[in-house]
Write an enzyme that holds these catalytic residues in place. Structure first.
Site, PDB file in Angstrom:
ATOM      1  CG  HIS A 130       7.875  44.254  45.687  1.00 41.92           C
ATOM      2  ND1 HIS A 130       9.220  44.078  45.947  1.00 41.92           N
ATOM      3  CD2 HIS A 130       7.701  45.595  45.512  1.00 41.92           C
ATOM      4  CE1 HIS A 130       9.831  45.259  45.926  1.00 41.92           C
ATOM      5  NE2 HIS A 130       8.934  46.194  45.659  1.00 41.92           N
ATOM      6  CG  HIS A 169      11.519  49.392  46.295  1.00 39.53           C
ATOM      7  ND1 HIS A 169      10.843  50.302  45.507  1.00 39.53           N
ATOM      8  CD2 HIS A 169      11.608  49.931  47.528  1.00 39.53           C
ATOM      9  CE1 HIS A 169      10.521  51.361  46.249  1.00 39.53           C
ATOM     10  NE2 HIS A 169      10.975  51.169  47.477  1.00 39.53           N
ATOM     11  CG  ASP A 248      11.121  52.805  42.404  1.00 40.83           C
ATOM     12  OD1 ASP A 248      12.000  52.302  41.680  1.00 40.83           O
ATOM     13  OD2 ASP A 248      10.289  52.113  43.042  1.00 40.83           O
TER      14      ASP A 248
HETATM   15 ZN   LIG Z   1      10.102  50.196  43.536  1.00 46.48          ZN
END
Ligand SMILES: [Zn+2]
Length: 312
Positions: A130, A169, A248
């Site tokens: 990120h 994500h 995840d």
């Molecule tokens: Zn993640």
């Protein structure tokens, strides 16, 4: 030739506060499980060196690198904490952790490209995908995988590398750094909608972004990879494969709502091993990103490593 496993004790000393899911126990869970299963004996274990500011500046602006390094070194000296953004805070141990995390990815790249290892896994934290060119975000400070990919291009003269991101994500930071860099093909899937709510509109022709709805399970993920990633990788023919290995999307992980299991990570890793064997002399460097259910994280990393090490 072997699979190298990079980590460093300093990566345990980054602490975002009591009860935070991105916690030192994640690395303990991985190493405990490797020891308990004996898988550690099939790996070559190395302590990671620190990255240099020049290496970090291949993926980030030099202003950002010096600002973050100065601030983190200040925390290491003063013992204070600092919140960079609502999701990303630093403790006195963060400086060592971020430098060894990125340094692991760089050293693993050097080992694999020098032929000292077949492939490598970096069990490091904080994660990186990120972190954008100029900002911390979502538990990330420096983009370990983007730093390593650019290192392979600049220091080793490679012309084409792939970045694969299977974290639940979207790897918005990596996209921010590599979109438009035609030497890099980035293939990812991610749950959508979910933090950071990006990725549905790819920022460059070199991005293969595959949003998947909540509750997606293995068969649908595998079909998406076969239909969208593998043809793009076949055409691109990467000379090296980097993996943003977040676990995840596992069904036991509470930060996402996808339904992958260990067998899916095993299958994914096998597909990437085939791509790397065909185009890249087998060269893979995989770096830990997310994965917050400690047991599922440890079992999934083991499934990933068993394939990398040729045991599955
Ligand atoms: Zn993640």
């Amino acid at each position: 030739m072997s699979t190298v496993f990079y980590s460093h004790p300093a990566c345990r000393l980054h602490d975002m506060g009591r009860g935070h899911p991105e916690c030192p126990a994640r690395l303990d869970a991985i190493t405990d499980h490797l020891r308990a299963t004996g898988l550690d004996t099939a790996l070559t274990l190395h302590d990671a060196p620190m990255a240099t500011p020049a290496q970090l500046a291949r993926a980030h602006s030099s202003g950002y690198v010096s600002e973050v390094c100065d601030l983190l070194q200040g925390l290491a000296a003063s013992g204070e904490r600092h919140a960079f953004d609502p999701d990303t805070s630093a403790s006195p141990g963060t400086y060592g952790a971020v430098m060894h995390a990125a340094g692991a990815a760089v050293a693993a790249t050097d080992d694999v490209l020098a032929g000292r290892a077949s492939n490598a896994f970096c069990a490091v934290r904080p994660p990186g995908h990120h972190a954008t060119r100029d900002a911390t975000m979502g538990f990330c400070f420096f983009n370990n995988v983007a730093v390593a990919a650019r290192h392979a291009l600049h220091e080793h003269g490679l012309e084409r590398v792939a970045i694969i991101d299977f974290d639940v994500h979207h790897g918005n930071g990596t996209e921010d750094i590599v979109a438009g860099d035609e030497r890099i093909l980035m293939c990812s899937f991610f749950q959508h909608p979910l933090y950071p709510y990006s990725g549905t509109e790819p920022k460059g022709r070199n991005m293969v972004n595959v949003p998947l709805p909540p509750y997606t399970r293995g068969p649908a993920m595998r079909a998406a990879v076969q239909d969208q990633w593998l043809p793009a990788l076949e055409i691109f023919a990467p000379q090296m494969v980097f993996i943003s290995a977040g676990f995840d999307a596992h069904r036991e992980d509470e930060l996402g709502q996808m339904g992958l299991v260990e067998a899916d990570y095993e299958w994914l890793t096998q597909q990437l091993l085939v791509v790397a064997a065909k185009h890249a002399q087998g060269r893979i460097v995989s770096c830990l990103e997310g994965g917050y259910s400690l047991s599922a994280l440890a079992r999934s990393v083991a499934a990933h490593l068993r394939v990398l090490a040729g045991l599955a």
